[in-house]
Design a protein around this motif. Structure first.
Motif, PDB file in Angstrom:
ATOM      1  N   GLU A 185       0.839  -1.215   0.000  1.00  0.00           N
ATOM      2  CA  GLU A 185       0.000   0.000   0.000  1.00  0.00           C
ATOM      3  C   GLU A 185       0.869   1.259   0.000  1.00  0.00           C
ATOM      4  O   GLU A 185       0.560   2.241  -0.694  1.00  0.00           O
ATOM      5  N   ALA A 186       1.958   1.219   0.751  1.00  0.00           N
ATOM      6  CA  ALA A 186       2.868   2.371   0.795  1.00  0.00           C
ATOM      7  C   ALA A 186       3.558   2.553  -0.555  1.00  0.00           C
ATOM      8  O   ALA A 186       3.722   3.680  -1.038  1.00  0.00           O
ATOM      9  N   TRP A 187       3.951   1.429  -1.163  1.00  0.00           N
ATOM     10  CA  TRP A 187       4.568   1.506  -2.487  1.00  0.00           C
ATOM     11  C   TRP A 187       3.585   2.094  -3.510  1.00  0.00           C
ATOM     12  O   TRP A 187       3.971   2.874  -4.377  1.00  0.00           O
ATOM     13  N   LYS A 188       2.318   1.733  -3.392  1.00  0.00           N
ATOM     14  CA  LYS A 188       1.314   2.257  -4.322  1.00  0.00           C
ATOM     15  C   LYS A 188       1.209   3.774  -4.216  1.00  0.00           C
ATOM     16  O   LYS A 188       1.139   4.483  -5.237  1.00  0.00           O
ATOM     17  N   GLU A 189       1.217   4.279  -2.983  1.00  0.00           N
ATOM     18  CA  GLU A 189       1.154   5.728  -2.796  1.00  0.00           C
ATOM     19  C   GLU A 189       2.358   6.412  -3.438  1.00  0.00           C
ATOM     20  O   GLU A 189       2.220   7.464  -4.076  1.00  0.00           O
ATOM     21  N   LEU A 190       3.543   5.820  -3.270  1.00  0.00           N
ATOM     22  CA  LEU A 190       4.742   6.411  -3.857  1.00  0.00           C
ATOM     23  C   LEU A 190       4.681   6.375  -5.380  1.00  0.00           C
ATOM     24  O   LEU A 190       4.988   7.374  -6.052  1.00  0.00           O
ATOM     25  N   ASP A 245       2.011   6.241  -7.230  1.00  0.00           N
ATOM     26  CA  ASP A 245       0.936   7.123  -7.713  1.00  0.00           C
ATOM     27  C   ASP A 245       1.443   8.552  -7.899  1.00  0.00           C
ATOM     28  O   ASP A 245       1.232   9.168  -8.956  1.00  0.00           O
ATOM     29  N   ILE A 246       2.124   9.105  -6.904  1.00  0.00           N
ATOM     30  CA  ILE A 246       2.595  10.488  -7.013  1.00  0.00           C
ATOM     31  C   ILE A 246       3.772  10.587  -7.987  1.00  0.00           C
ATOM     32  O   ILE A 246       3.906  11.580  -8.711  1.00  0.00           O
ATOM     33  N   GLU A 306       6.114  11.785   0.808  1.00  0.00           N
ATOM     34  CA  GLU A 306       5.833  13.129   1.318  1.00  0.00           C
ATOM     35  C   GLU A 306       6.586  14.192   0.513  1.00  0.00           C
ATOM     36  O   GLU A 306       6.021  15.231   0.153  1.00  0.00           O
ATOM     37  N   ILE A 307       7.846  13.929   0.218  1.00  0.00           N
ATOM     38  CA  ILE A 307       8.647  14.905  -0.529  1.00  0.00           C
ATOM     39  C   ILE A 307       8.100  15.077  -1.942  1.00  0.00           C
ATOM     40  O   ILE A 307       7.955  16.212  -2.443  1.00  0.00           O
ATOM     41  N   TYR A 308       7.759  13.972  -2.599  1.00  0.00           N
ATOM     42  CA  TYR A 308       7.257  14.055  -3.978  1.00  0.00           C
ATOM     43  C   TYR A 308       5.906  14.768  -4.053  1.00  0.00           C
ATOM     44  O   TYR A 308       5.619  15.461  -5.034  1.00  0.00           O
ATOM     45  N   GLU A 309       5.073  14.594  -3.032  1.00  0.00           N
ATOM     46  CA  GLU A 309       3.786  15.298  -3.027  1.00  0.00           C
ATOM     47  C   GLU A 309       4.005  16.809  -3.011  1.00  0.00           C
ATOM     48  O   GLU A 309       3.298  17.569  -3.694  1.00  0.00           O
ATOM     49  N   ASN A 310       4.989  17.249  -2.260  1.00  0.00           N
ATOM     50  CA  ASN A 310       5.300  18.676  -2.217  1.00  0.00           C
ATOM     51  C   ASN A 310       6.085  19.120  -3.446  1.00  0.00           C
ATOM     52  O   ASN A 310       5.906  20.242  -3.934  1.00  0.00           O
TER      53      ASN A 310
END
Length: 336
Positions: free
Chosen positions: A8-13, A15-16, A151-155
């Protein structure tokens, strides 16, 4: 103990990251046109370098804090440096995303991609991540690194979007970058252009405090001898405990430039430090044989270890590319 990231964490990474990839930020940003993100609860920025505008090798490298910024500038200046690129890559720490050939994707990252059932446009546009850590093998991101990079990529996405929409600009040629910073007082994010400091990578220097030993070394006879010293990483893996990251073996070499022979060559143990090894060699050799007339080196760890004691003992410590040691190192590697 290393903790693996959940799917799930990999999916979030991913995705962004794929959202960032769709923007093609390397069409706008050069490698040295940095975006700094100051996350919640952090004092030092995280510096992002978007690669590919000039080299064609697309990706995003993230360097944490001012120590990381020093690593960035060290790598950026690799062409003007006598240290081998392979050494510099093993000497730095970063979290890097690559857009490249399927053939370059490590097996453990392929397994994550398969679990997520990701599909890329062609075999040359696969997205994968590498964690670089000084002294260790490049490796799959762990749980903490995946969460941090997300978090960094989202920003980063927000900052890139603002620049590409014309809402924000920076004088990159004048040394500015884009800063995205969380304001604790208001609970909001702000973005602005600001000068990115030109930070050199710091290498510690030591002073031998044992005055009795220093005086003893200084009294030893001066030798008409030139010695070359260097460190280099061997392209082999030292197996780690199960679940831990494999280490990169670091080799120390001392070479008699007059007799054309190796004086010392050994691999540092896991807890050994460059400063201790170089200083230990100097003390041991001086006690056994006498003071070396001239020491030539290019590695900053050696200068940090020996500059003070060499000055005290009247030993010339000279910067030199020590290319001869590169040839010997290659011969050693060929025999592995």
């Amino acid at each position: 103990m290393r903790k693996e990231a959940s799917i799930e964490a990999w999916k979030e990474l991913y995705d962004i990251t794929l959202k960032l990839k769709e923007m093609e930020p390397w069409q706008v940003f050069g490698d040295s046109e940095l975006i700094a993100v100051v996350p919640k609860g952090k004092e030092e920025p995280v510096f992002c370098s978007i690669m590919g505008k000039y080299s064609g090798n697309q990706g995003i490298a993230v360097f944490e804090g001012y120590e990381g910024l020093g690593d960035f500038y060290m790598l950026a200046g690799a062409q003007d440096c006598d240290l081998p690129l392979e050494y510099l890559m093993n000497e730095h720490s970063s979290l890097t995303c690559f857009v490249g050939s399927m053939m370059n994707v490590p097996q453990n990252q392929r397994e994550v991609i398969d679990q997520l059932d990701l599909r890329f446009k062609n075999i040359e546009s696969w997205v994968y991540f590498v964690s670089y850590k000084k002294g260790y093998q490049p490796y799959l991101l762990d749980a903490e690194e995946v969460e941090f990079l997300t978090e960094i990529y989202e920003n980063l996405y927000m900052a890139v979007q603002a620049v590409m929409n014309g809402e924000l600009q920076a004088d990159f040629a004048g040394g500015e970058g884009i800063v995205r910073k969380y304001k604790e007082e208001t609970g909001t994010w702000e973005m602005f252009a600001n000068v990115i400091p030109n930070v050199e990578k710091e290498f510690p220097a030591v002073m031998l405090e044992d005055e009795k030993l220093k005086k003893s070394l200084k009294k030893r006879p001066m030798l008409d001898l030139t010695v070359l010293l260097d460190f280099n990483y061997l392209p082999v893996t030292i197996e780690a405990k199960e679940g831990e990251r494999p280490r990169n073996p670091l080799m120390f070499m001392a070479f008699d430039d007059d007799q054309n022979e190796i004086i010392a060559m050994d691999v540092l143990e896991e807890d050994d430090e460059e400063i201790s090894r170089a200083l230990g060699f100097f003390i041991s050799f001086t006690e056994q044989h006498g003071r070396i007339g001239t020491i030539k080196a290019r590695n900053p760890w050696i200068f940090g270890a020996l500059q003070d004691i060499c000055e005290y003992c009247g030993v010339a410590l000279v910067y030199d590319p020590v290319e001869k040691l590169d040839e010997i190192f290659k011969e050693v590697v060929d025999q592995l």
